[in-house]
Write a protein that holds these residues in place. Structure first.
Motif, PDB file in Angstrom:
ATOM      1  N   ILE A 193       0.835  -1.204   0.000  1.00  0.00           N
ATOM      2  CA  ILE A 193       0.000   0.000   0.000  1.00  0.00           C
ATOM      3  C   ILE A 193       0.869   1.253   0.000  1.00  0.00           C
ATOM      4  O   ILE A 193       0.635   2.201  -0.764  1.00  0.00           O
ATOM      5  CB  ILE A 193      -0.937  -0.010   1.222  1.00  0.00           C
ATOM      6  N   GLU A 194       1.883   1.252   0.861  1.00  0.00           N
ATOM      7  CA  GLU A 194       2.763   2.419   0.948  1.00  0.00           C
ATOM      8  C   GLU A 194       3.507   2.661  -0.368  1.00  0.00           C
ATOM      9  O   GLU A 194       3.688   3.810  -0.779  1.00  0.00           O
ATOM     10  CB  GLU A 194       3.759   2.239   2.098  1.00  0.00           C
ATOM     11  N   LYS A 195       3.920   1.600  -1.032  1.00  0.00           N
ATOM     12  CA  LYS A 195       4.652   1.759  -2.293  1.00  0.00           C
ATOM     13  C   LYS A 195       3.767   2.361  -3.380  1.00  0.00           C
ATOM     14  O   LYS A 195       4.208   3.208  -4.167  1.00  0.00           O
ATOM     15  CB  LYS A 195       5.225   0.412  -2.741  1.00  0.00           C
ATOM     16  N   ILE A 196       2.508   1.923  -3.431  1.00  0.00           N
ATOM     17  CA  ILE A 196       1.592   2.499  -4.423  1.00  0.00           C
ATOM     18  C   ILE A 196       1.300   3.956  -4.083  1.00  0.00           C
ATOM     19  O   ILE A 196       1.261   4.827  -4.965  1.00  0.00           O
ATOM     20  CB  ILE A 196       0.296   1.682  -4.494  1.00  0.00           C
ATOM     21  N   LYS A 197       1.129   4.254  -2.791  1.00  0.00           N
ATOM     22  CA  LYS A 197       0.916   5.644  -2.383  1.00  0.00           C
ATOM     23  C   LYS A 197       2.110   6.514  -2.769  1.00  0.00           C
ATOM     24  O   LYS A 197       1.949   7.660  -3.216  1.00  0.00           O
ATOM     25  CB  LYS A 197       0.692   5.723  -0.867  1.00  0.00           C
ATOM     26  N   GLU A 198       3.315   5.980  -2.602  1.00  0.00           N
ATOM     27  CA  GLU A 198       4.512   6.738  -2.969  1.00  0.00           C
ATOM     28  C   GLU A 198       4.531   7.050  -4.454  1.00  0.00           C
ATOM     29  O   GLU A 198       4.954   8.139  -4.873  1.00  0.00           O
ATOM     30  CB  GLU A 198       5.763   5.945  -2.581  1.00  0.00           C
ATOM     31  N   MET A 199       4.085   6.106  -5.280  1.00  0.00           N
ATOM     32  CA  MET A 199       4.021   6.358  -6.718  1.00  0.00           C
ATOM     33  C   MET A 199       3.048   7.492  -7.030  1.00  0.00           C
ATOM     34  O   MET A 199       3.307   8.317  -7.912  1.00  0.00           O
ATOM     35  CB  MET A 199       3.574   5.090  -7.454  1.00  0.00           C
ATOM     36  N   ILE A 200       1.942   7.537  -6.282  1.00  0.00           N
ATOM     37  CA  ILE A 200       0.960   8.612  -6.497  1.00  0.00           C
ATOM     38  C   ILE A 200       1.520   9.948  -6.023  1.00  0.00           C
ATOM     39  O   ILE A 200       1.420  10.972  -6.713  1.00  0.00           O
ATOM     40  CB  ILE A 200      -0.354   8.274  -5.775  1.00  0.00           C
ATOM     41  N   LEU A 201       2.136   9.943  -4.838  1.00  0.00           N
ATOM     42  CA  LEU A 201       2.679  11.185  -4.284  1.00  0.00           C
ATOM     43  C   LEU A 201       3.828  11.742  -5.116  1.00  0.00           C
ATOM     44  O   LEU A 201       3.993  12.957  -5.242  1.00  0.00           O
ATOM     45  CB  LEU A 201       3.154  10.948  -2.843  1.00  0.00           C
ATOM     46  N   SER A 202       4.612  10.857  -5.702  1.00  0.00           N
ATOM     47  CA  SER A 202       5.755  11.298  -6.511  1.00  0.00           C
ATOM     48  C   SER A 202       5.347  11.764  -7.901  1.00  0.00           C
ATOM     49  O   SER A 202       6.141  12.372  -8.611  1.00  0.00           O
ATOM     50  CB  SER A 202       6.776  10.163  -6.641  1.00  0.00           C
ATOM     51  N   GLY A 203       4.111  11.471  -8.285  1.00  0.00           N
ATOM     52  CA  GLY A 203       3.649  11.845  -9.616  1.00  0.00           C
ATOM     53  C   GLY A 203       3.839  10.753 -10.649  1.00  0.00           C
ATOM     54  O   GLY A 203       3.466  10.926 -11.807  1.00  0.00           O
ATOM     55  N   ALA A 204       4.432   9.619 -10.240  1.00  0.00           N
ATOM     56  CA  ALA A 204       4.580   8.509 -11.180  1.00  0.00           C
ATOM     57  C   ALA A 204       3.215   7.973 -11.597  1.00  0.00           C
ATOM     58  O   ALA A 204       3.039   7.475 -12.716  1.00  0.00           O
ATOM     59  CB  ALA A 204       5.408   7.393 -10.546  1.00  0.00           C
ATOM     60  N   LEU A 205       2.241   8.058 -10.697  1.00  0.00           N
ATOM     61  CA  LEU A 205       0.849   7.748 -11.008  1.00  0.00           C
ATOM     62  C   LEU A 205       0.022   8.987 -10.686  1.00  0.00           C
ATOM     63  O   LEU A 205      -0.073   9.375  -9.528  1.00  0.00           O
ATOM     64  CB  LEU A 205       0.347   6.556 -10.186  1.00  0.00           C
ATOM     65  N   ARG A 206      -0.550   9.598 -11.696  1.00  0.00           N
ATOM     66  CA  ARG A 206      -1.320  10.816 -11.491  1.00  0.00           C
ATOM     67  C   ARG A 206      -2.815  10.506 -11.386  1.00  0.00           C
ATOM     68  O   ARG A 206      -3.248   9.429 -11.798  1.00  0.00           O
ATOM     69  CB  ARG A 206      -1.071  11.800 -12.642  1.00  0.00           C
ATOM     70  N   PRO A 207      -3.599  11.435 -10.836  1.00  0.00           N
ATOM     71  CA  PRO A 207      -5.043  11.227 -10.787  1.00  0.00           C
ATOM     72  C   PRO A 207      -5.600  10.884 -12.167  1.00  0.00           C
ATOM     73  O   PRO A 207      -5.285  11.555 -13.155  1.00  0.00           O
ATOM     74  CB  PRO A 207      -5.573  12.579 -10.290  1.00  0.00           C
ATOM     75  N   GLY A 208      -6.381   9.826 -12.217  1.00  0.00           N
ATOM     76  CA  GLY A 208      -6.957   9.400 -13.483  1.00  0.00           C
ATOM     77  C   GLY A 208      -6.095   8.442 -14.277  1.00  0.00           C
ATOM     78  O   GLY A 208      -6.533   7.913 -15.305  1.00  0.00           O
ATOM     79  N   ALA A 209      -4.850   8.195 -13.813  1.00  0.00           N
ATOM     80  CA  ALA A 209      -3.940   7.313 -14.556  1.00  0.00           C
ATOM     81  C   ALA A 209      -4.319   5.850 -14.344  1.00  0.00           C
ATOM     82  O   ALA A 209      -4.816   5.460 -13.290  1.00  0.00           O
ATOM     83  CB  ALA A 209      -2.505   7.542 -14.110  1.00  0.00           C
ATOM     84  N   ARG A 210      -4.059   5.045 -15.347  1.00  0.00           N
ATOM     85  CA  ARG A 210      -4.326   3.607 -15.265  1.00  0.00           C
ATOM     86  C   ARG A 210      -3.106   2.912 -14.678  1.00  0.00           C
ATOM     87  O   ARG A 210      -1.963   3.203 -15.051  1.00  0.00           O
ATOM     88  CB  ARG A 210      -4.610   3.053 -16.660  1.00  0.00           C
ATOM     89  N   LEU A 211      -3.331   1.984 -13.744  1.00  0.00           N
ATOM     90  CA  LEU A 211      -2.213   1.218 -13.183  1.00  0.00           C
ATOM     91  C   LEU A 211      -1.648   0.276 -14.241  1.00  0.00           C
ATOM     92  O   LEU A 211      -2.390  -0.249 -15.082  1.00  0.00           O
ATOM     93  CB  LEU A 211      -2.689   0.390 -11.988  1.00  0.00           C
ATOM     94  N   PRO A 212      -0.334   0.056 -14.204  1.00  0.00           N
ATOM     95  CA  PRO A 212       0.243  -0.976 -15.087  1.00  0.00           C
ATOM     96  C   PRO A 212      -0.395  -2.323 -14.794  1.00  0.00           C
ATOM     97  O   PRO A 212      -1.007  -2.512 -13.737  1.00  0.00           O
ATOM     98  CB  PRO A 212       1.734  -0.962 -14.707  1.00  0.00           C
TER      99      PRO A 212
END
Length: 237
Positions: free
Chosen positions: A8-27
């Motif tokens: 959970i923390e790793k996915i949150k970090e991707m969101i916080l860092s901008g690697a996953l932006r709002p509306g983005a599809r997960l790999p």
């Protein structure tokens, strides 16, 4: 830290860092698990948890996406905590409601349209009809939600909804001899509406504060244990 929590923390970090932006599809699952150094089962658990938090949104046949991350959407996941609140926790929620709701009423006094005021009048008229307690509580929620929504801040509206859910309101009213509570709630609502019609922000805030204070009293009444029954011993003859 548990493996699922780490995921959970790793996915949150991707969101916080901008690697996953709002509306983005997960790999896809295999690629994301490899990228994060996780097992696919741990990743699935993390995705399920983040979906419950409204951080991720599944789309059937199209994968999982990051939500819009609007604060009012993320706050909705807290409503269950309010539903199951009892005792001190329920009182704490009402204390926060007492801080926020009068200010919301004050702001709404200058923003409610004539249509909004007419809708509030209709809600109160329906509340006096021959309706069930469940229907009365639903109208109570609609009354307060209409006022909060007039402020135009969805975060505030969501917070106030969470602080006093249908389940919680129903439990309090039923526990406080609901016939009496209904009469007082109707009286309090009429006072709030009069202040809003007069566009008097201070009076609206005061009337709302009195109402929430009454709800706190109902909660106390609902949680006071019944006095023990005194068993009288039969006298000897």
């Amino acid at each position: 830290m548990a493996v699922t929590d780490l995921a959970i923390e790793k996915i949150k970090e991707m969101i916080l860092s901008g690697a996953l932006r709002p509306g983005a599809r997960l790999p896809n699952e295999a690629d994301l698990a490899d990228q994060l150094g996780l097992s696919r089962s741990s990743l699935r658990e993390a995705v399920r948890a983040l979906t419950t938090m409204r951080i991720l949104v599944p789309r059937q046949g199209d994968g999982t996406y990051v939500s819009g991350l609007e604060p009012h959407l993320l706050l909705e996941s807290l409503s269950f905590a309010a539903d199951v609140s009892h005792g001190d926790t329920a009182r704490q929620l009402l204390q926060v409601r007492r801080l926020l709701e009068p200010q919301a009423a004050a702001l709404a006094a200058g923003r409610l349209t004539e249509e909004d005021l007419a809708a509030l009048r209709e809600i109160l008229d329906r509340s006096t009809g021959d309706i069930t307690i469940d229907e009365f509580v639903e109208l109570d929620i609609e009354f307060h939600r209409t006022i909060a929504d007039a402020v135009g801040n969805p975060v505030l509206s969501t917070l106030l909804g969470i602080l006093s859910t249908h389940t919680q309101r129903l439990r309090i009213v039923l526990g406080a001899r609901h016939a009496t509570a209904r009469v007082q709630a109707q009286h309090d609502h009429e006072a709030i509406l009069r202040a809003l019609v007069a566009r008097d922000a201070g009076l609206a805030a005061g009337a709302c504060a009195v109402h929430v204070a009454a709800v706190e009293e109902w909660l106390d009444a609902a949680t006071v244990p019944e006095p023990p029954v005194q068993v009288r011993r039969a006298s000897r003859t």
